[in-house]
Motif scaffolding. Structure first.
Motif, PDB file in Angstrom:
ATOM      1  N   PHE A 132     113.331  39.912  84.531  1.00 24.09           N
ATOM      2  CA  PHE A 132     114.530  38.770  84.682  1.00 24.09           C
ATOM      3  C   PHE A 132     114.325  38.016  83.639  1.00 24.09           C
ATOM      4  N   VAL A 133     113.690  38.505  82.300  1.00 19.38           N
ATOM      5  CA  VAL A 133     113.673  37.639  81.073  1.00 19.38           C
ATOM      6  C   VAL A 133     115.041  37.672  80.575  1.00 19.38           C
ATOM      7  N   TRP A 134     115.396  36.476  80.028  1.00 17.73           N
ATOM      8  CA  TRP A 134     116.778  36.125  79.572  1.00 17.73           C
ATOM      9  C   TRP A 134     116.687  35.308  78.385  1.00 17.73           C
ATOM     10  N   LYS A 135     117.776  35.602  77.669  1.00 17.30           N
ATOM     11  CA  LYS A 135     117.948  34.846  76.341  1.00 17.30           C
ATOM     12  C   LYS A 135     116.950  35.439  75.301  1.00 17.30           C
ATOM     13  N   ASN A 136     116.746  34.778  74.115  1.00 14.81           N
ATOM     14  CA  ASN A 136     116.057  35.312  72.954  1.00 14.81           C
ATOM     15  C   ASN A 136     115.161  34.300  72.431  1.00 14.81           C
ATOM     16  N   VAL A 137     114.600  33.379  73.324  1.00 12.28           N
ATOM     17  CA  VAL A 137     113.757  32.199  72.939  1.00 12.28           C
ATOM     18  C   VAL A 137     112.412  32.439  73.379  1.00 12.28           C
ATOM     19  N   VAL A 138     111.320  32.037  72.578  1.00 15.98           N
ATOM     20  CA  VAL A 138     109.894  31.953  73.072  1.00 15.98           C
ATOM     21  C   VAL A 138     109.296  30.663  72.740  1.00 15.98           C
ATOM     22  N   GLU A 139     108.920  29.935  73.356  1.00 17.62           N
ATOM     23  CA  GLU A 139     107.851  28.691  73.228  1.00 17.62           C
ATOM     24  C   GLU A 139     106.409  29.157  73.594  1.00 17.62           C
ATOM     25  N   ILE A 140     105.317  28.688  72.820  1.00 18.36           N
ATOM     26  CA  ILE A 140     104.184  29.136  72.934  1.00 18.36           C
ATOM     27  C   ILE A 140     103.313  27.903  73.131  1.00 18.36           C
ATOM     28  N   TYR A 141     102.267  27.708  73.815  1.00 24.19           N
ATOM     29  CA  TYR A 141     101.305  26.669  74.222  1.00 24.19           C
ATOM     30  C   TYR A 141     100.098  27.223  73.997  1.00 24.19           C
ATOM     31  N   SER A 142      99.289  26.071  73.630  1.00 20.12           N
ATOM     32  CA  SER A 142      97.848  26.417  73.383  1.00 20.12           C
ATOM     33  C   SER A 142      97.129  26.602  74.640  1.00 20.12           C
ATOM     34  N   SER A 143      96.048  27.507  74.816  1.00 23.51           N
ATOM     35  CA  SER A 143      95.424  27.730  76.097  1.00 23.51           C
ATOM     36  C   SER A 143      94.224  26.704  76.104  1.00 23.51           C
ATOM     37  N   GLN A 144      93.986  26.171  74.957  1.00 23.64           N
ATOM     38  CA  GLN A 144      92.950  25.135  74.933  1.00 23.64           C
ATOM     39  C   GLN A 144      93.557  23.697  75.243  1.00 23.64           C
ATOM     40  N   THR A 145      94.579  23.564  75.036  1.00 20.34           N
ATOM     41  CA  THR A 145      95.362  22.182  75.184  1.00 20.34           C
ATOM     42  C   THR A 145      96.436  21.782  76.085  1.00 20.34           C
ATOM     43  N   ASP A 146      97.123  23.238  76.296  1.00 18.94           N
ATOM     44  CA  ASP A 146      98.470  22.970  77.120  1.00 18.94           C
ATOM     45  C   ASP A 146      99.267  22.352  76.454  1.00 18.94           C
ATOM     46  N   GLU A 147      99.548  22.244  75.237  1.00 21.75           N
ATOM     47  CA  GLU A 147     100.319  21.685  74.407  1.00 21.75           C
ATOM     48  C   GLU A 147     100.976  22.709  73.318  1.00 21.75           C
ATOM     49  N   LEU A 148     102.129  22.378  72.818  1.00 16.11           N
ATOM     50  CA  LEU A 148     102.663  23.341  72.013  1.00 16.11           C
ATOM     51  C   LEU A 148     102.010  23.901  70.905  1.00 16.11           C
ATOM     52  N   ALA A 149     101.672  25.214  70.789  1.00 15.99           N
ATOM     53  CA  ALA A 149     100.766  25.549  69.536  1.00 15.99           C
ATOM     54  C   ALA A 149     101.499  25.711  68.010  1.00 15.99           C
ATOM     55  N   THR A 150     102.722  26.188  68.406  1.00 18.30           N
ATOM     56  CA  THR A 150     103.372  26.672  67.274  1.00 18.30           C
ATOM     57  C   THR A 150     104.907  26.046  67.405  1.00 18.30           C
ATOM     58  N   SER A 151     105.813  26.430  66.416  1.00 12.19           N
ATOM     59  CA  SER A 151     107.247  26.267  66.450  1.00 12.19           C
ATOM     60  C   SER A 151     108.036  27.287  67.479  1.00 12.19           C
ATOM     61  N   THR A 152     108.891  26.823  67.997  1.00 11.16           N
ATOM     62  CA  THR A 152     109.653  27.773  68.861  1.00 11.16           C
ATOM     63  C   THR A 152     110.152  28.807  67.798  1.00 11.16           C
ATOM     64  N   TYR A 153     110.364  30.170  68.752  1.00 12.83           N
ATOM     65  CA  TYR A 153     110.840  31.229  67.838  1.00 12.83           C
ATOM     66  C   TYR A 153     112.109  31.444  68.494  1.00 12.83           C
ATOM     67  N   TYR A 154     113.130  31.727  67.524  1.00 13.38           N
ATOM     68  CA  TYR A 154     114.613  32.031  68.053  1.00 13.38           C
ATOM     69  C   TYR A 154     114.939  33.562  67.630  1.00 13.38           C
ATOM     70  N   GLY A 155     115.698  34.140  68.406  1.00 19.39           N
ATOM     71  CA  GLY A 155     116.162  35.397  67.821  1.00 19.39           C
ATOM     72  C   GLY A 155     115.102  36.616  68.300  1.00 19.39           C
ATOM     73  N   VAL A 156     114.381  36.178  68.876  1.00 19.19           N
ATOM     74  CA  VAL A 156     113.275  37.222  69.440  1.00 19.19           C
ATOM     75  C   VAL A 156     113.974  38.542  70.142  1.00 19.19           C
ATOM     76  N   SER A 157     113.181  39.717  70.357  1.00 17.96           N
ATOM     77  CA  SER A 157     113.559  40.695  71.397  1.00 17.96           C
ATOM     78  C   SER A 157     112.674  40.993  72.352  1.00 17.96           C
ATOM     79  N   PHE A 158     112.800  41.366  73.358  1.00 17.09           N
ATOM     80  CA  PHE A 158     112.045  41.682  74.595  1.00 17.09           C
ATOM     81  C   PHE A 158     111.920  43.157  74.507  1.00 17.09           C
TER      82      PHE A 158
END
Length: 581
Positions: free
Chosen positions: A163-189
């Motif tokens: 069910f994955v949809w669109k081409n955007v990925v957000e990544i959160y730190s497993s240590q803080t539960d906050e955003l770890a890096t910038s959002t990636y656009y145009g990715v493929s799955f």
């Protein structure tokens, strides 16, 4: 603050299971017959025909409609002209719908609520969520040496890889539960199993600017319906609408979205990721995102919205956005009649009698005019097509290149402007707005983004915005209007902003700073900016600026994204607190 994961208190046998209705007895203090319905249907909570419930109450002439307390599983219904949504409120006047202590679980990833052409309607207290969720979560199990490819194992309690949809990925730190890096656009799955997939980034993302690590958690949009209508709550052509004490935990687009409304009020409404102890399902790990785009967004408001004590957190784009449409002037040779190309190639939202804002391609504001006539025109000239093809449009605005015809707009005076200049209805950009006492962030982009006049941004708290905390600026590349006059920005507290904390600026069609006069009569006073990137305040293109009594303390230029290092004089004076031009 580090929030522990659900997994730390959950046994394997409970992972991915929905909690029984009675597990949340404090929230559902009046189940009555709903519990028996749950047992009969073998659903985790009561299946409830909310549309019929509201329609029947309206037919009885009720002016205050109380939704029964409890957690209700609501299926969408299709209505001609509207598509699929879980609740449609149309042509209502002077009605209060009270959803206090009621929760609406949307059964499909399509719109929750549509309000159309309503007047003096109040919607209060309702909590809205989705099952299935419109996103999935997974852990980075491995990655290539250049971080261009990430191998993901999806977590229990979240949608499958199908069910994955669109081409955007957000990544959160497993240590803080906050955003770890910038959002990636145009990715493929690439699906590697029912519960696993590979993400490949486009080549413009470099390893040195990719801060994710093995073990971090990705959030990806999902869609599990063919009957899709975007955004969670949409109000269209409503007057004096009040949404109060509402909570939204998920959406496949904007959260609270309004178009062509007048004087809406949003009071103590909340967009946030759902706390694990309040979730209707036990999951391997807590939800890390609320919704995928803006939390609150207003377009084409005749009188701007008031956002009072609202919350926008952990959403995938801006917190609060207020704007209208620019359209492209393609021919204005010193006559009253001009040629206009509509944004997205559509009919422009310009009406006879409108006062219009006019902006040269150079960024210069010229005096407003009034529309005396408008009519559909001819096919585009080749020179117009050439301009559209080379214009620096962003996102969906690139669809403007597919325009097939122009519109003839007649003004009350003659104007001379080059191709690529802009026109907008000054009556439909959200003038008269208020953003007061709200919280914006943490979030991926801007906290408060306003493109309107005669408004105030006061006493808000903005935390960990990855874009500007407060931005007042028109945008050529998005064709979003307009410029700002008589704006007050006071008493705001901004912490850990990754870009300019307060920015009032304007750029022309080539991306250069616009001349003075794009904004007029702006007050920036009494704000506190703490531990943020520099410059903390940036103002350009503004006449009659009151910049006083702002406190700027601490500095963290490591927060600035690499591609912003050359903006607002950072490359010349990286520690400058205020940029003026």
């Amino acid at each position: 603050v580090i929030v522990p994961s659900v997994a730390s208190t959950m046994t394997d046998e409970n992972k991915g299971k929905r909690r029984k209705t009675t597990d949340n007895i404090d929230f559902l203090d009046d189940l009555n017959s709903f519990t028996s319905q749950v047992n009969e249907q073998k659903l985790p909570y009561a299946l409830f025909d909310l549309q019929s419930f509201v329609n029947e109450a309206i037919a009885r002439g009720e002016k205050t409609i109380v939704i029964p307390k409890g957690r209700h599983y609501v299926e969408p219904q299709k209505t001609q002209g509207y598509g699929w949504q879980h609740l449609l409120l149309k042509d209502l006047n002077d009605v209060i719908i009270d959803g206090t202590k009621a929760e609406m679980i949307c059964a499909e990833t399509t719109r929750a609520i549509t309000l159309d052409n309503c007047k003096n309607v109040t919607l209060v207290g309702l909590t809205v969520d989705y099952d299935p969720l419109p996103h999935t979560q997974g852990r980075i199990a491995g990655m290539s040496s250049d971080k261009s490819t990430l191998h993901i194992e999806l977590m229990d309690g979240y949608p499958d890889a199908d069910f994955v949809w669109k081409n955007v990925v957000e990544i959160y730190s497993s240590q803080t539960d906050e955003l770890a890096t910038s959002t990636y656009y145009g990715v493929s799955f690439a699906k590697t199993g029912q519960r696993s997939l590979t993400i490949t980034k486009p080549g413009n993302y470099k390893a040195q600017n990719s801060d994710e690590q093995v073990g971090d958690i990705v959030v990806i949009n999902t869609r599990q319906t063919q009957s899709f209508v975007s955004h969670a709550i949409l109000a269209d052509k409503c007057t004096n609408l009040v949404l109060k004490d509402m909570t939204l935990y998920a959406s496949h687009g904007f959260g609270f979205f309004e178009t062509d409304c007048t004087a809406s009020q949003y009071i103590n409404c909340k967009v946030d990721r759902r706390p694990p102890e309040q979730d209707f399902m036990t999951r391997e790990y807590r939800r890390l995102r609320s919704l995928s785009l803006d939390a609150f967004h207003s377009k084409h408001a005749k009188v701007g919205p008031s956002y009072i004590q609202c919350t926008a957190r952990y959403n995938g784009d801006d917190g609060f956005a207020i704007n209208g449409h620019y359209h492209i002037i393609s021919y204005a040779p010193g006559t009253r009649q001009i040629r206009v190309i509509g944004k997205l190639g559509e009919e422009p939202d310009l009406v006879v009698g409108d006062e219009v804002e006019l902006v040269s391609y150079s960024g210069e504001r010229v005096p407003n005019a009034k529309i005396t006539a408008i009519e559909a025109g001819s096919d585009l000239w080749q020179s117009e097509r050439n301009f559209l093809n080379q214009a620096n449009f962003a996102g969906r605005v690139k669809n403007t290149r597919s325009a097939t015809s122009v519109y003839y707009v007649t003004l009350n005076r003659a104007i001379t402007l080059p191709i690529g200049s802009l026109i907008a209805s000054a009556n439909r950009i959200g003038n008269g707005f208020l953003v007061q006492g709200c919280t914006a962030g943490p979030n991926r982009s801007r906290g408060i983004l306003v493109k309107a006049s005669n408004g105030s941004i006061i006493n808000n708290v903005l935390v960990d915005n990855w874009g500007m905390a407060i931005k007042a600026s028109p945008e050529f590349k998005w064709l979003e209007a307009g410029s700002g006059n008589n704006i007050t920005i006071t008493g705001n507290t901004i912490t850990k902003c990754h870009d300019v904390a307060i920015a009032v600026h304007a750029e022309n069609g080539d991306g250069a700073i616009s001349p003075v006069g794009a904004h007029n009569d702006v007050k920036i006073s009494g704000n506190s900016i703490v531990d943020s990137s520099m410059p903390a305040i940036a103002v350009t293109s503004t006449k009659n600026l009151d910049l006083t009594n702002n406190i700027i303390s601490g500095r963290d230029n490591d927060l600035v994204e690499p591609w912003r290092q050359n903006q607002f004089g950072r490359s010349q004076k990286p520690n400058r607190k205020i940029f003026l031009k």
